[in-house]
Design a protein around this motif. Structure first.
Motif, short mmCIF file in Angstrom:
data_model
loop_
_atom_site.label_atom_id
_atom_site.label_comp_id
_atom_site.label_asym_id
_atom_site.label_seq_id
_atom_site.Cartn_x
_atom_site.Cartn_y
_atom_site.Cartn_z
N LEU A 107 -34.84 87.22 74.11
CA LEU A 107 -35.68 88.26 73.31
C LEU A 107 -35.72 89.63 73.79
N PRO A 108 -35.92 90.50 73.05
CA PRO A 108 -36.23 91.97 73.44
C PRO A 108 -37.06 92.16 74.69
N PHE A 109 -36.65 92.69 75.54
CA PHE A 109 -37.08 92.91 76.88
C PHE A 109 -38.90 93.20 77.09
N GLN A 110 -39.25 94.18 76.01
CA GLN A 110 -40.59 94.57 75.69
C GLN A 110 -41.38 93.38 75.38
N ARG A 111 -40.83 92.51 74.47
CA ARG A 111 -41.50 91.57 73.80
C ARG A 111 -41.64 90.20 75.01
N ALA A 112 -40.66 90.14 75.89
CA ALA A 112 -40.46 89.10 76.90
C ALA A 112 -41.86 89.52 77.79
N LEU A 113 -41.86 90.62 78.33
CA LEU A 113 -42.87 91.16 79.07
C LEU A 113 -44.20 90.90 78.42
N THR A 114 -44.55 91.29 77.09
CA THR A 114 -45.69 91.09 76.54
C THR A 114 -46.16 89.62 76.46
N LEU A 115 -45.26 88.81 76.26
CA LEU A 115 -45.54 87.36 75.86
C LEU A 115 -45.77 86.63 77.18
N SER A 154 -32.12 119.61 78.13
CA SER A 154 -31.57 119.96 76.76
C SER A 154 -30.35 118.72 76.61
N LYS A 155 -30.35 117.53 77.18
CA LYS A 155 -29.31 116.69 76.72
C LYS A 155 -30.08 115.44 75.88
N LEU A 156 -29.65 115.18 74.81
CA LEU A 156 -29.95 113.85 74.16
C LEU A 156 -29.62 112.31 74.75
N ILE A 157 -30.81 112.07 75.37
CA ILE A 157 -30.54 110.70 76.26
C ILE A 157 -31.10 109.57 75.59
N ALA A 158 -30.04 108.37 75.76
CA ALA A 158 -30.55 107.06 75.20
C ALA A 158 -31.06 106.11 76.30
N THR A 159 -32.13 105.49 76.17
CA THR A 159 -32.45 104.58 77.23
C THR A 159 -32.83 103.37 76.24
N ILE A 160 -33.57 102.36 77.06
CA ILE A 160 -33.93 100.94 76.43
C ILE A 160 -35.44 100.82 76.61
N LEU A 161 -36.21 100.50 75.44
CA LEU A 161 -37.43 100.39 75.33
C LEU A 161 -37.97 99.33 76.37
N GLY A 162 -39.14 99.66 77.45
CA GLY A 162 -39.69 98.78 78.26
C GLY A 162 -38.86 98.77 79.67
N TYR A 163 -37.63 99.19 79.83
CA TYR A 163 -36.68 99.43 80.89
C TYR A 163 -37.68 100.36 81.94
N SER A 216 -34.26 99.29 71.31
CA SER A 216 -34.70 97.98 71.25
C SER A 216 -34.12 96.68 70.82
N GLY A 217 -34.49 95.77 70.70
CA GLY A 217 -33.72 94.43 70.01
C GLY A 217 -33.18 93.50 71.07
N GLU A 218 -32.35 92.70 70.62
CA GLU A 218 -31.56 91.73 71.63
C GLU A 218 -30.42 92.37 72.31
N ALA A 219 -29.67 93.58 71.84
CA ALA A 219 -28.56 94.06 72.42
C ALA A 219 -28.79 95.50 72.29
N PRO A 220 -29.72 96.07 72.82
CA PRO A 220 -30.16 97.74 72.71
C PRO A 220 -29.01 98.42 73.58
N LEU A 221 -28.21 97.92 74.63
CA LEU A 221 -27.21 98.41 75.50
C LEU A 221 -26.03 98.74 74.53
N LYS A 222 -25.55 97.77 73.59
CA LYS A 222 -24.64 97.80 72.62
C LYS A 222 -24.83 98.75 71.80
#
Length: 243
Positions: free
Chosen positions: A59-67, A121-130, A150-156
């Motif tokens: 499951l998406p990590f944020q959803r797993a935490l919430t559930l 000044s850098k455009l940074i990518a992270t993962i929701l809930g981490y 987010s989603g099941e493969a956010p790092l990809k």
């Protein structure tokens, strides 16, 4: 006849075994597809040693935490102490790994991490809930150029964005980024650009109810069983993990 009895016994075990439902997103080699990944295997084998079957759901990590916080799941894998506190989870605080914040850029970049200031000044990518640790979390909250996937493969997704030069850098764990980049053929399109050099312990977070407290205690017992049998180190060695 003997073979038949063994089959019937095995069927009876799986029908009658207590089952715990755990979830997380795919974060290989910690948590991989097809019930693999060293954290998944540690969890499965620890509970198997106390006669409990583990059902893993991706499951998406944020959803797993919430559930899990809502008692709709029994546990969520690879959480930090901050997650446990924020989502009011139960835990025995038995570490199952560690996490470092590592930085990667598109291959044509020459940027190198030196401090939080170097992220300006850098455009940074992270993962929701981490959870990226107190300092980096606070910095990212106030950083305007920030993409949270987010989603099941956010790092990809973040790796894809880096290969297309749509972001300046992504933050994650070096074990996971290197493994995932190799899996999807992105290794030659990204470069390691330094580490924060701080380790954060990872745990299993359980629902904060009577059942969750019981599972937390049983998991601690199961991990100790694996350490005494040698299976704990064998699982780490299979995935070339050291902590």
């Amino acid at each position: 006849m003997k073979c038949r009895l063994i089959i019937l016994w095995a069927m009876s075990f799986f029908v009658n075994a207590e089952q715990i439902v755990v979830a997380s997103d795919i974060w290989c080699p910690y948590i991989c597809t097809d019930n693999s990944g060293y954290v998944v295997e540690l969890t499965q084998q620890a509970f198997a040693s106390v006669d409990i079957e583990v059902k893993f759901e991706s499951l998406p990590f944020q959803r797993a935490l919430t559930l899990t916080s809502q008692h709709k799941l029994d546990a969520v894998l690879a959480v930090t102490a901050e997650h446990i506190s924020t989502f009011s989870l139960s835990s025995n605080h038995v570490p199952i790994g560690q996490y470092t914040n590592d930085f990667y850029t598109p291959v044509n970049s020459n940027w190198q991490y030196s401090s939080l200031k170097s992220l300006d000044s850098k455009l940074i990518a992270t993962i929701l809930g981490y959870d990226y640790g107190e300092s980096l979390n606070r910095y990212l909250e106030n950083h305007n150029s920030h993409v949270r996937t987010s989603g099941e493969a956010p790092l990809k997704t973040n790796l894809y964005l880096a290969t297309k030069n749509r972001i300046d850098l992504l933050i994650g764990n070096r074990y996971v980024i290197d493994y995932t980049a190799k899996q999807y053929g992105y290794s030659s399109d990204i470069r390691f650009a330094g580490s924060e050099n701080k380790s954060t312990a990872l745990y299993v977070g359980f629902s904060n109810d009577d059942k969750g407290h019981s599972y937390a205690s049983l998991f601690a017992q199961g991990i100790e069983n694996l350490k005494q049998s040698g299976e704990y180190q064998a699982i780490l060695d299979r995935y070339q993990i050291a902590f």
